[in-house]
Design an enzyme around this catalytic site. Structure first.
Site, PDB file in Angstrom:
ATOM      1  CB  CYS A   1       3.788  -3.158  14.101  1.00 17.47           C
ATOM      2  SG  CYS A   1       3.748  -2.927  12.315  1.00 17.47           S
TER       3      CYS A   1
ATOM      4  CB  CYS B   1       7.198  -3.982  16.288  1.00 19.07           C
ATOM      5  SG  CYS B   1       8.839  -3.599  15.647  1.00 19.07           S
TER       6      CYS B   1
ATOM      7  CB  CYS C   1       2.848   6.851   3.915  1.00 18.31           C
ATOM      8  SG  CYS C   1       3.361   5.586   5.060  1.00 18.31           S
TER       9      CYS C   1
ATOM     10  CB  CYS D   1       1.987   4.868   7.367  1.00 19.20           C
ATOM     11  SG  CYS D   1       1.694   5.901   5.952  1.00 19.20           S
TER      12      CYS D   1
ATOM     13  CB  CYS E   1       7.799  -6.171   8.486  1.00 19.97           C
ATOM     14  SG  CYS E   1       9.177  -5.299   9.271  1.00 19.97           S
TER      15      CYS E   1
ATOM     16  CD  GLU F   1      -2.968  -0.446   2.320  1.00 23.85           C
ATOM     17  OE1 GLU F   1      -2.489   0.048   3.352  1.00 23.85           O
ATOM     18  OE2 GLU F   1      -4.145  -0.735   2.175  1.00 23.85           O
TER      19      GLU F   1
END
Ligand code: SAH
Ligand code: SF4
Length: 423
Positions: free
Chosen positions: A173, A170, A159, A398, A166, A146
């Site tokens: 997140c 975290c 953004c 974001c 990823c 995105e």
């Protein structure tokens, strides 16, 4: 941590086969012991490659491969550069000062494609979100990322994502709960900015009252950890900031990292953009839990790297991002320690109200607590803007991911009322 399986760091990409990562076993739902995930999929580039994302010497090289004589290559590469990055040409046919034969030859071998727009959503506050499709592994589903555009009165921030998924986990997140699919190529990163300019009709010949562009700022705060895709992010940002092209100044580009210490100095030296650090906690014990990479690069090492960040100064401050988690990291004691830790670093603090997502174990701090925290750091001399939620009605966020939201129930969607990040 004893007895935990640490997934290997993703293989460094060779310049030739960037993003061609080997399939390795990795858990799709990370357990808390995994520091870094490995890429699960390989990338099969399109049969006809796009020239978007190549440096000038790389462009000249590609031209050589299709028989352009050496003494013409530099000039031709410059022409292509101008058409792609100043005028935003979407086909070779648009490049009217390139000879017909040359255009036909280019067309035979290359494209100037950017990522394909799957959906575009426009919020009633003007925020726009694009879901972009990228080439996948050739057999499975296509890869998606995105990109979010946030207009403000004096600027427009885009953004941008650096990875599909990823590397890291975290705990607050949403992206972190997903597997790492692959790194983006430099072309796919530059392509996100080009898509935004295409969709906003924001290239040089757009009629504007003051000649200003709509996309004026870039934040590398979409999906992924940019410093675990260093080469592609660097190559892309050098193209984006080239003032004979897209021309967004390095001061208007911010790269956000969860703290990949060895690549922080390189970011200053080799890219020269503004730095943002996802700090989120002031004690190692808590940061180990929120940002597990802290177990590898603890707070002291991270802040030492910030102190030494090439090019930082009072006019080029480092942003410290701090997500406000109720009862976890939002006490005034935390604020005090934060101010103490940042002593000597030209810093600003960006407080981010936590964005809940289905299954997340945190809550956003109460507004009064955010205000008290913000006031404390402000009184200690730090600018401490709280990020305003933007694009809530289109779930623009974001640091979070849309494609997963597809599978959610209406109630869960409600819980995922998200915001895009801007100060
Ligand atoms: N991987 C990089 C950049 C992408 S995340 C990094 O971690 O810095 C961009 C920012 O969004 C980071 O500061 C991240 O910590 C924050 N973020 C992620 N999930 C969030 C959530 N649910 N609520 C608020 N901020 C979040
Ligand atoms: Fe990755 Fe950043 Fe999310 Fe951490 S906060 S999981 S580094 S995208």
């Amino acid at each position: 941590m004893a007895g935990t399986s640490l997934a290997m760091t993703i293989a460094a990409n060779s310049p030739e086969i960037r993003n061609d990562m080997t399939m390795t076993e990795a858990p799709s739902i990370p357990d808390s012991g995994v520091l870094e995930k490995t890429a699960l999929e390989t990338y099969v580039p399109p049969a006809k490659p796009s020239l978007v994302g190549l440096s000038r010497p790389e462009l000249a090289e590609r031209l050589g491969e299709i028989g352009v004589p050496e003494k013409q290559r530099k000039m031709r590469a410059q022409q292509l550069w101008h058409w792609m990055y100043v005028r935003g040409a979407q086909t070779f046919a648009d490049m009217t000062n390139v000879s017909k034969d040359m255009r036909a030859e280019l067309e035979k071998h290359f494209t100037v494609d950017r990522p394909e727009v799957v959906t575009e959503q426009i919020s009633n506050d003007g925020t726009r979100k694009w879901l972009l499709r990228l080439p996948g592994d050739g057999v499975g589903r296509a890869h998606e990322v995105e990109c979010v555009y946030i207009p403000e009165t004096d600027r427009g921030t885009l953004c941008v994502s650096s990875q599909v998924g990823c590397t890291l986990n975290c705990s607050f997140c949403h992206t972190g709960t997903q597997r790492l699919v692959r790194n983006l190529t430099a072309g796919e990163i530059v392509g996100q900015i080009m898509v935004a300019r295409d969709r906003l009709n924001d290239w040089i010949d757009r009629e504007t009252p003051n000649g200003n562009r709509l996309v004026t700022n870039i934040v590398m705060m979409g999906m992924g950890e940019p410093l675990y895709n260093f080469d592609a992010v660097r190559d892309a940002l050098l193209i984006v900031s080239d003032n004979e092209g897209i021309g967004i100044s390095r001061r208007r580009i911010t790269l956000s990292t969860s703290g990949v210490v060895p690549n922080i100095a390189r970011t200053g030296d080799e890219i020269g953009v503004m730095l943002a650090i996802s700090l989120h906690a002031v004690r190692d014990e808590l940061r180990n839990e929120l940002v597990p990479l802290n177990r590898k690069y603890p707070i002291k090492e991270l802040l030492d790297a910030c102190r030494a960040y090439p090019g930082s100064s009072n006019s080029r401050r480092i942003t410290f991002e701090y997500v406000m988690l109720k009862g976890v990291n939002d006490s005034l004691d935390d604020a005090r320690l934060l101010v103490k830790l940042l002593k000597g670093i030209p810093a600003k603090i960006n407080l981010i109200p936590f964005n809940p997502w289905p299954g997340s174990k945190y809550e956003c701090s109460d507004w009064e607590q955010i205000e008290k925290f913000s006031e404390y750091v402000f009184n200690a001399g730090y600018s401490s803007p709280v990020r305003t939620p933007r694009g809530r009605d289109i779930l623009a966020a974001c640091g979070q991911l849309k494609s997963e939201t597809e599978k959610l129930s209406a109630r869960e969607r409600q819980a995922l009322r998200a915001m895009a990040m801007t100060d």
